[in-house]
Design an enzyme around this catalytic site. Structure first.
Site, PDB file in Angstrom:
ATOM      1  N   GLY A  36     -13.319   2.537   7.158  1.00 11.47           N
ATOM      2  CA  GLY A  36     -13.079   1.228   6.558  1.00 11.47           C
ATOM      3  C   GLY A  36     -11.654   0.783   6.835  1.00 11.47           C
ATOM      4  O   GLY A  36     -11.021   0.112   6.019  1.00 11.47           O
ATOM      5  N   ALA A  37     -11.149   1.159   8.028  1.00 12.58           N
ATOM      6  CA  ALA A  37      -9.739   0.944   8.363  1.00 12.58           C
ATOM      7  C   ALA A  37      -9.371  -0.521   8.493  1.00 12.58           C
ATOM      8  O   ALA A  37      -8.188  -0.858   8.482  1.00 12.58           O
ATOM      9  CB  ALA A  37      -9.410   1.673   9.669  1.00 12.58           C
ATOM     10  N   GLY A  39     -10.567  -2.880   6.394  1.00  8.97           N
ATOM     11  CA  GLY A  39     -10.887  -3.526   5.121  1.00  8.97           C
ATOM     12  C   GLY A  39      -9.642  -3.925   4.343  1.00  8.97           C
ATOM     13  O   GLY A  39      -8.502  -3.645   4.723  1.00  8.97           O
ATOM     14  N   ALA A  42      -7.489  -0.989   2.830  1.00  5.98           N
ATOM     15  CA  ALA A  42      -6.735  -0.336   3.902  1.00  5.98           C
ATOM     16  C   ALA A  42      -5.555  -1.197   4.329  1.00  5.98           C
ATOM     17  O   ALA A  42      -4.432  -0.704   4.504  1.00  5.98           O
ATOM     18  CB  ALA A  42      -7.653  -0.062   5.089  1.00  5.98           C
ATOM     19  N   LYS A 178     -13.510   4.758  -6.355  1.00  5.32           N
ATOM     20  CA  LYS A 178     -14.453   4.318  -7.372  1.00  5.32           C
ATOM     21  C   LYS A 178     -15.066   2.988  -6.943  1.00  5.32           C
ATOM     22  O   LYS A 178     -14.489   2.305  -6.101  1.00  5.32           O
ATOM     23  CB  LYS A 178     -13.782   4.227  -8.748  1.00  5.32           C
ATOM     24  CG  LYS A 178     -12.942   2.965  -9.005  1.00  5.32           C
ATOM     25  CD  LYS A 178     -12.467   2.952 -10.450  1.00  5.32           C
ATOM     26  CE  LYS A 178     -11.708   1.700 -10.777  1.00  5.32           C
ATOM     27  NZ  LYS A 178     -12.503   0.549 -11.118  1.00  5.32           N
ATOM     28  N   HIS A 208      -6.517   5.483  -8.913  1.00  8.02           N
ATOM     29  CA  HIS A 208      -5.152   5.169  -8.479  1.00  8.02           C
ATOM     30  C   HIS A 208      -4.159   5.163  -9.647  1.00  8.02           C
ATOM     31  O   HIS A 208      -2.951   5.283  -9.435  1.00  8.02           O
ATOM     32  CB  HIS A 208      -5.103   3.843  -7.715  1.00  8.02           C
ATOM     33  CG  HIS A 208      -5.184   2.621  -8.573  1.00  8.02           C
ATOM     34  ND1 HIS A 208      -6.381   2.067  -8.975  1.00  8.02           N
ATOM     35  CD2 HIS A 208      -4.213   1.842  -9.099  1.00  8.02           C
ATOM     36  CE1 HIS A 208      -6.131   1.007  -9.716  1.00  8.02           C
ATOM     37  NE2 HIS A 208      -4.825   0.839  -9.804  1.00  8.02           N
ATOM     38  N   HIS A 271      -9.590   4.665 -15.773  1.00 13.88           N
ATOM     39  CA  HIS A 271      -8.131   4.684 -15.852  1.00 13.88           C
ATOM     40  C   HIS A 271      -7.626   5.139 -17.233  1.00 13.88           C
ATOM     41  O   HIS A 271      -6.835   6.080 -17.346  1.00 13.88           O
ATOM     42  CB  HIS A 271      -7.550   3.299 -15.561  1.00 13.88           C
ATOM     43  CG  HIS A 271      -7.961   2.720 -14.245  1.00 13.88           C
ATOM     44  ND1 HIS A 271      -8.138   3.491 -13.121  1.00 13.88           N
ATOM     45  CD2 HIS A 271      -8.226   1.437 -13.865  1.00 13.88           C
ATOM     46  CE1 HIS A 271      -8.494   2.715 -12.115  1.00 13.88           C
ATOM     47  NE2 HIS A 271      -8.552   1.471 -12.542  1.00 13.88           N
ATOM     48  N   ARG A 369       0.927  -9.528 -18.393  1.00 16.52           N
ATOM     49  CA  ARG A 369       0.467  -8.435 -17.547  1.00 16.52           C
ATOM     50  C   ARG A 369       1.365  -7.236 -17.814  1.00 16.52           C
ATOM     51  O   ARG A 369       2.575  -7.282 -17.556  1.00 16.52           O
ATOM     52  CB  ARG A 369       0.555  -8.830 -16.070  1.00 16.52           C
ATOM     53  CG  ARG A 369       0.040  -7.751 -15.127  1.00 16.52           C
ATOM     54  CD  ARG A 369       0.280  -8.119 -13.673  1.00 16.52           C
ATOM     55  NE  ARG A 369      -0.307  -7.129 -12.793  1.00 16.52           N
ATOM     56  CZ  ARG A 369      -0.088  -7.072 -11.473  1.00 16.52           C
ATOM     57  NH1 ARG A 369       0.705  -7.960 -10.907  1.00 16.52           N
ATOM     58  NH2 ARG A 369      -0.650  -6.135 -10.741  1.00 16.52           N
ATOM     59  N   ARG A 374       1.857   4.376 -25.483  1.00 19.56           N
ATOM     60  CA  ARG A 374       2.854   4.384 -26.566  1.00 19.56           C
ATOM     61  C   ARG A 374       2.437   5.410 -27.617  1.00 19.56           C
ATOM     62  O   ARG A 374       1.377   5.289 -28.231  1.00 19.56           O
ATOM     63  CB  ARG A 374       2.947   2.992 -27.172  1.00 19.56           C
ATOM     64  CG  ARG A 374       3.983   2.845 -28.273  1.00 19.56           C
ATOM     65  CD  ARG A 374       3.884   1.453 -28.868  1.00 19.56           C
ATOM     66  NE  ARG A 374       4.874   1.198 -29.889  1.00 19.56           N
ATOM     67  CZ  ARG A 374       4.690   0.398 -30.932  1.00 19.56           C
ATOM     68  NH1 ARG A 374       3.529  -0.236 -31.090  1.00 19.56           N
ATOM     69  NH2 ARG A 374       5.642   0.204 -31.804  1.00 19.56           N
TER      70      ARG A 374
END
Length: 796
Positions: A36-37, A39, A42, A178, A208, A271, A369, A374
């Protein structure tokens, strides 16, 4: 003396050379294959991550080669990678001249391979072996990075296992992105399938978030500050733990994905759950042992108290349902129940954490964002002095907290913050430094000066961090099969219980005010404010498609099927599946040509989610037409097909045939002969160039495919595939010709929406006039034409 000196010098040179050879032998050659280089992931992250790996490891004991791989042609792939190479960047401390030299070296070591068949993988393996032999080194291992949709995993895994494994003595590492399933059952099925090709130690599932610097520092921080934390990191001192990821963006352009996954599957199940385990798990004595880390993580999962409906509050930003209706072609009465905001209350039933609330929260269209973890400590002190006289290092009345600041927000980057009235933390000085004061900056109600604040010496992208850890075999930064299934086992019952819950609507951004604030009592979570008046009408008692019968009639002397949109799409999907089953029984394959645009989106989703018996393994998917834009462009018909169908089904990737509109870094240039190339592919694979089924739409000007009024191109003659011009942008298109369409065994024309009522009435009256109304020229010579119209298009 002189002969003796020469002798000593010769011996020294031999020893040095032998040392170099031994170092090279100890390391050997590593091949990195990026699938998938070409994509988006990538382009944005992975090539830069591989370049950073080269910068970090070049000149050490290993030599490298980097192989980009995808389905696009070799020339096209080489051109794409050459362009990506230009965008690579070096760390700030590398001078421009040295950076250019390093980029040149990396480019020399990088190549492109078109990987479609087992023979292609065998050829890649031969190429790697030849390179290793030329260098005179041993092969250390191969890394395959799957930057492809999950539906392609099985075919790629089979080809790697069968044709491209390294010889015994060299390792194999397979990297997976994922989503890893949709629930516990689907995750089990995917794990079993991958487990039939790869051993557990060979698989690296990427989350990630585990590569983000503040998250990656949680366990080392706990380990390096054990003495200070041992008495604090427990239910007696911790008031609560907050694990938060807030976004200001909404889901526009991704509603297809979001309708299937929602915020809990997208963010919390992976995550935030991973972060929770890093905070809550017992620290093993050896934190560098992946086996110990996994076992301690699994014990944390086992101690998690089961979630109930009352453990969650759900929200949905006001514009979401309208975005879904527009992007997924849903009727005006449709209102989604997919949450875009979720707050979850988690409890851990063990001696360390009993009674401590862990709050997990994430959402889109929020006021800021930011991401952070905490840990807020209890405070039973009372200070007699006025708070203006409190001294940050001494006053016990100040809040006591430890914050792993993941990024963005007021600070703008990763950080570790410890209240000054707790302790001065120990962090590795080679990678973390104290932040400079920023007057006026407040975090969690206190000025930055109230904290011992540390930031990374050099900020690193999460993917660069994880790629380095893959290379070094650091399994503790990745999701094992046991870890994955334990997480899904925890979340799936809650997801099932919330499937029919109506989320609270919120306007988005700063307008949310306190609308999403929530409180907890015991194990129950609830919004602080009473349910306000709904900002848009909620799900009402709209008539179900089953309340009406499908209307069967004729239109232009051909069969017509008309119904409400949902039932119409269900009927068309059933008819396509039936045609597929018949074709596969008859000749072993089914060739389906699909139009782009918005009309088929709901059909793609229906086929993806409700047709588990569809013979995808024997189906070839072709495009009826394509805009002259790169395949990754949002305007691309192939991109729409990929987003709404391909990534959710298990069709062999070599059975997918995008139109070659992007050749030699040019779009639809006649001299590149892309139309002739596609025609040749059709002639080679489709018997008599006769598709089993062609799906068309009808434009408001009477065009179909990309055959437009007052343009003779593609309406007659020999060419099977043509280049055309659209009256509206993007103007250049590639399209199947009308003669090729009319060779099909069946043509289905899908027409939906009130806006099509006028053209539907007009076309019902005209004769065979394809130059004025290209749709009127659709009449299969030896096949069947069927019209599928919803009631609004047919009756108004």
């Amino acid at each position: 003396r002189r002969p003796g000196c020469w002798k000593m010098l010769t011996v020294a040179m031999c020893v040095a050379l032998l040392g170099c050879l031994r170092a090279q032998e100890l390391g050997g050659h590593v091949s990195v294959i990026l699938l998938g280089a070409t994509g988006d992931l990538a382009r944005k992250y992975l090539w830069q991550g591989l370049f950073q790996l080269y910068l970090d490891e070049a000149g050490q004991a290993y030599s490298f080669s980097f192989h980009g791989a995808a389905l696009t042609s070799t020339k096209q792939g080489q051109e794409f990678i050459a362009k990506v190479m230009e965008s690579l960047s070096c760390p700030e401390d590398v001078v421009p001249g040295r950076c250019a030299e390093l980029k040149g070296q990396f480019q020399q070591l990088s190549g492109y391979h078109r990987l479609k068949t087992g023979e292609d993988y065998a050829a890649l393996s031969t190429d790697i072996e030849a390179r290793v032999q030329r260098q005179g080194v041993r092969e250390a291992g191969r890394i395959f990075y799957f930057s492809v949709p999950p539906f392609a995993y099985a075919d790629i895994a089979r080809n790697i296992n069968g044709s491209c494994r390294p010889d015994p003595g060299a390792w194999l590492r397979v990297v997976l992105e994922k989503p890893f399933g949709h629930d516990h059952l689907s995750a089990q099925q995917l794990a079993a399938e991958l487990g039939s090709f790869f051993r557990e130690e060979e698989m690296y599932r990427v989350d990630h978030y585990l590569g983000k610097q503040a998250v990656a520092q949680i366990l080392p921080f706990r380990d390096q500050n054990r003495k200070a934390l041992d008495g604090l990191w427990n239910r007696h001192h911790v008031e609560r733990v907050e694990i938060i990821m807030k976004e200001t963006v909404d889901a526009e352009g991704r509603t297809g994905f979001y309708e299937e996954y929602g915020v809990i599957r997208d963010v919390l199940q992976n995550h935030l759950t991973e972060v929770l385990t890093l905070v809550a798990m017992e620290l093993p004595h050896n934190t560098s042992s992946p086996e110990s880390m996994l076992q301690h993580k699994l014990r944390t999962f086992q101690a998690l108290r089961g979630l109930q409906k009352g453990s969650a509050v759900l929200g949905q930003y006001q514009a979401y349902s309208e975005q879904v209706r527009r992007e997924q072609q849903k009727p005006d009465t449709f209102h989604s129940r997919t949450p875009t905001f979720a707050g979850i209350l988690v409890h851990i039933d063990n001696l360390r954490w009993e009674g401590v609330p862990f709050i997990l929260m994430s959402g889109k269209a929020l006021d800021e964002r930011v991401g952070y973890v905490r840990i807020l400590f209890r405070n039973q002190a009372y200070c007699a002095q006025n708070d203006k006289r409190w001294v940050a290092e001494q006053s016990q009345c100040l809040p006591r907290q430890i914050i792993f600041y993941i990024g963005h927000g007021e600070l703008g980057g990763p950080a570790v913050l410890v209240s000054r009235n707790l302790f001065r933390p120990s962090l590795p000085p080679e990678s973390w430094k104290e932040l400079e004061g920023r007057p006026g900056l407040h975090l969690f109600g206190r000025p930055l000066s109230d904290y011992y604040a540390y930031g990374p010496v050099r900020e690193q992208d999460a993917y660069s961090v994880l790629i380095s850890r893959i290379f070094h075999g650091r399994k503790d930064s990745f999701i094992t099969t046991e870890n994955l299934l334990a997480s899904w086992a925890f979340w799936t019952p809650l997801l099932d219980s919330l499937a029919h819950e109506v989320p609270r609507l919120y306007p988005g951004g700063a307008e949310n005010g306190p609308l999403l604030d929530f409180e907890f009592r015991g194990a129950q979570l609830h919004f602080s404010q009473r349910q306000p008046e709904q900002l848009v009408p909620g799900p009402g008692p709209a008539p179900l498609p089953s309340d009406f019968q499908v209307l069967r009639a004729t239109y232009r002397d051909s069969p017509l099927i008309s119904a409400w949109p949902e039932e119409l799409i269900a009927k068309l999907a059933d008819d396509i599946e039936a045609a597929a089953v018949r074709a596969v029984r008859r000749v072993g394959t089914f060739h389906l040509a699909l139009s782009g645009g918005s009309s088929p989106v709901a059909l793609f989703q229906q086929l993806a989610s409700g047709h588990f018996g569809f013979p995808w393994a024997h189906t070839h998917l072709w495009l009826v037409d394509e805009r002259c834009v790169p395949l990754w462009d949002p305007e691309s018909n192939f991109q729409g097909l990929q987003a709404h169908l391909l990534q959710h089904i298990r069709v062999p990737y070599y059975n997918v045939h995008p139109m070659p509109v992007h050749l030699h870094q040019r779009l639809c240039a006649a001299e590149d002969r892309g139309a002739q190339m596609y025609a040749g592919e059709i002639s080679a694979l489709v018997a008599n160039s006769s598709f089993d089924l062609v799906l068309l739409g009808m434009g408001m000007d009477g065009h179909t495919a990309s055959l437009f009024p007052h343009s003779p191109t593609g309406l007659d003659g020999e060419p099977l595939v043509v280049l055309t011009e659209s009256p509206s942008g993007p103007q250049q298109r590639m399209s199947l010709s009308l003669p090729l369409i009319n060779r099909a065994r069946k043509v289905a024309v899908l027409v939906m929406g009130r806006v099509k009522r006028e053209i539907t009435m007009l076309v019902s009256r005209v004769g065979h006039e394809p130059k004025k109304w290209p749709i009127s020229g659709v009449l299969p010579s030896s096949g069947q034409l069927v019209w599928y119209m919803d009631y609004e298009a047919f009756l108004g």
